[in-house]
Write a protein that holds these residues in place. Structure first.
Motif, PDB file in Angstrom:
ATOM      1  N   TYR A   1       0.856  -1.180   0.000  1.00  0.00           N
ATOM      2  CA  TYR A   1       0.000   0.000   0.000  1.00  0.00           C
ATOM      3  C   TYR A   1       0.891   1.229   0.000  1.00  0.00           C
ATOM      4  O   TYR A   1       1.682   1.424   0.916  1.00  0.00           O
ATOM      5  CB  TYR A   1      -0.936   0.008   1.210  1.00  0.00           C
ATOM      6  CG  TYR A   1      -1.870   1.189   1.221  1.00  0.00           C
ATOM      7  CD1 TYR A   1      -2.850   1.322   0.240  1.00  0.00           C
ATOM      8  CD2 TYR A   1      -1.786   2.167   2.194  1.00  0.00           C
ATOM      9  CE1 TYR A   1      -3.719   2.400   0.232  1.00  0.00           C
ATOM     10  CE2 TYR A   1      -2.652   3.245   2.200  1.00  0.00           C
ATOM     11  CZ  TYR A   1      -3.614   3.364   1.220  1.00  0.00           C
ATOM     12  OH  TYR A   1      -4.474   4.437   1.211  1.00  0.00           O
TER      13      TYR A   1
ATOM     14  N   GLU B   1      -2.635   3.915  -3.016  1.00  0.00           N
ATOM     15  CA  GLU B   1      -2.817   2.874  -4.018  1.00  0.00           C
ATOM     16  C   GLU B   1      -2.375   1.518  -3.468  1.00  0.00           C
ATOM     17  O   GLU B   1      -1.334   1.408  -2.830  1.00  0.00           O
ATOM     18  CB  GLU B   1      -2.006   3.216  -5.261  1.00  0.00           C
ATOM     19  CG  GLU B   1      -2.161   2.231  -6.388  1.00  0.00           C
ATOM     20  CD  GLU B   1      -1.352   2.628  -7.597  1.00  0.00           C
ATOM     21  OE1 GLU B   1      -1.961   3.079  -8.578  1.00  0.00           O
ATOM     22  OE2 GLU B   1      -0.110   2.497  -7.551  1.00  0.00           O
TER      23      GLU B   1
ATOM     24  N   ALA C   1      -1.190  -2.284  -4.474  1.00  0.00           N
ATOM     25  CA  ALA C   1      -0.584  -3.031  -5.577  1.00  0.00           C
ATOM     26  C   ALA C   1      -0.489  -4.503  -5.174  1.00  0.00           C
ATOM     27  O   ALA C   1       0.009  -4.824  -4.095  1.00  0.00           O
ATOM     28  CB  ALA C   1       0.796  -2.491  -5.903  1.00  0.00           C
TER      29      ALA C   1
ATOM     30  N   ARG D   1       1.052  -8.130  -6.482  1.00  0.00           N
ATOM     31  CA  ARG D   1       2.000  -8.730  -7.412  1.00  0.00           C
ATOM     32  C   ARG D   1       1.934 -10.247  -7.289  1.00  0.00           C
ATOM     33  O   ARG D   1       2.280 -10.811  -6.256  1.00  0.00           O
ATOM     34  CB  ARG D   1       3.403  -8.243  -7.108  1.00  0.00           C
ATOM     35  CG  ARG D   1       3.632  -6.814  -7.493  1.00  0.00           C
ATOM     36  CD  ARG D   1       5.066  -6.362  -7.211  1.00  0.00           C
ATOM     37  NE  ARG D   1       5.267  -5.016  -7.685  1.00  0.00           N
ATOM     38  CZ  ARG D   1       4.837  -3.924  -7.062  1.00  0.00           C
ATOM     39  NH1 ARG D   1       4.174  -4.042  -5.938  1.00  0.00           N
ATOM     40  NH2 ARG D   1       5.064  -2.714  -7.559  1.00  0.00           N
TER      41      ARG D   1
ATOM     42  N   PHE E   1      -9.354  -3.769  -9.992  1.00  0.00           N
ATOM     43  CA  PHE E   1      -7.898  -3.683 -10.119  1.00  0.00           C
ATOM     44  C   PHE E   1      -7.537  -3.659 -11.599  1.00  0.00           C
ATOM     45  O   PHE E   1      -8.122  -4.393 -12.388  1.00  0.00           O
ATOM     46  CB  PHE E   1      -7.225  -4.886  -9.442  1.00  0.00           C
ATOM     47  CG  PHE E   1      -7.140  -4.777  -7.954  1.00  0.00           C
ATOM     48  CD1 PHE E   1      -5.965  -4.387  -7.339  1.00  0.00           C
ATOM     49  CD2 PHE E   1      -8.238  -5.070  -7.158  1.00  0.00           C
ATOM     50  CE1 PHE E   1      -5.868  -4.292  -5.964  1.00  0.00           C
ATOM     51  CE2 PHE E   1      -8.164  -4.976  -5.783  1.00  0.00           C
ATOM     52  CZ  PHE E   1      -6.981  -4.589  -5.178  1.00  0.00           C
TER      53      PHE E   1
ATOM     54  N   ARG F   1      -3.354  -2.911  -9.704  1.00  0.00           N
ATOM     55  CA  ARG F   1      -3.402  -1.706  -8.871  1.00  0.00           C
ATOM     56  C   ARG F   1      -4.813  -1.139  -8.800  1.00  0.00           C
ATOM     57  O   ARG F   1      -5.586  -1.238  -9.746  1.00  0.00           O
ATOM     58  CB  ARG F   1      -2.471  -0.639  -9.427  1.00  0.00           C
ATOM     59  CG  ARG F   1      -1.022  -1.087  -9.500  1.00  0.00           C
ATOM     60  CD  ARG F   1      -0.138  -0.049 -10.194  1.00  0.00           C
ATOM     61  NE  ARG F   1       1.194  -0.546 -10.392  1.00  0.00           N
ATOM     62  CZ  ARG F   1       2.172  -0.492  -9.485  1.00  0.00           C
ATOM     63  NH1 ARG F   1       1.945   0.057  -8.322  1.00  0.00           N
ATOM     64  NH2 ARG F   1       3.362  -0.982  -9.753  1.00  0.00           N
ATOM     65  N   THR F   2      -5.105  -0.527  -7.643  1.00  0.00           N
ATOM     66  CA  THR F   2      -6.358   0.198  -7.461  1.00  0.00           C
ATOM     67  C   THR F   2      -6.127   1.345  -6.486  1.00  0.00           C
ATOM     68  O   THR F   2      -5.355   1.213  -5.530  1.00  0.00           O
ATOM     69  CB  THR F   2      -7.484  -0.724  -6.942  1.00  0.00           C
ATOM     70  OG1 THR F   2      -8.708   0.010  -6.927  1.00  0.00           O
ATOM     71  CG2 THR F   2      -7.209  -1.241  -5.554  1.00  0.00           C
TER      72      THR F   2
END
Length: 152
Positions: free
Chosen positions: A68, A74, A76, A78, A110, A118-119
């Motif tokens: 974060y 944002e 993320a 992975r 996302f 990402r969001t």
């Protein structure tokens, strides 16, 4: 100094137990009113496929990391495969919420950008939980629950 009578002792005892009972009732009400619910609707049914689902997920070899960015607000995600390369995620569903109440639950969209999903999310400080469900191109389900700590 005033004399200690039976009535005073009774009043002190009733008052002390009254406070204890009132606090217990308040805590029980708060626990029940903020409980977000069960993990699964029927634990027995979920247990019937647990081993097969876990084996299929482990065979994918995927790992998941969440970050974060407090400045950009944002999240993320992975995904990586067994060789450390980005995993080929076909579908993604994420529930973001608190562990103690469902009031802050959300399911954001996302987007894949720079090798991560990402969001934009404005998360208040504290502990957040991400319940991630993703599928591979073959339809194999990948589930993971991640804790996310947002600093003040």
């Amino acid at each position: 100094m005033a004399e200690m009578t039976g009535r005073k002792v009774l009043a002190i005892t009733v008052g002390a137990f009254g406070v204890i009972i009132a606090v217990n009732l308040l805590m029980a009400f708060k626990a029940v009113s903020t409980f977000p619910g069960l993990e699964v609707q029927n634990p027995y049914v979920a247990s019937q496929t647990f081993d097969a689902e876990r084996t299929a997920q482990q065979a994918l070899g995927w790992s998941l990391a969440a970050d974060y960015d407090e400045t950009a607000r944002e999240i993320a995600l992975r995904f990586s495969d067994a060789e450390g390369r980005p995993a080929a995620v076909h579908t993604l569903d994420v529930l973001i919420g608190r562990s103690t109440e469902a009031r802050d639950d959300r399911r954001p969209e996302f987007l894949l950008r720079d090798g991560a999903f990402r969001t934009a999310q404005d998360l208040a400080p504290g502990k957040w939980i991400l319940r991630v469900e993703a599928t591979s191109a073959s339809g194999t389900l990948f589930r993971q629950r991640l804790d996310l700590h947002v600093r003040d």
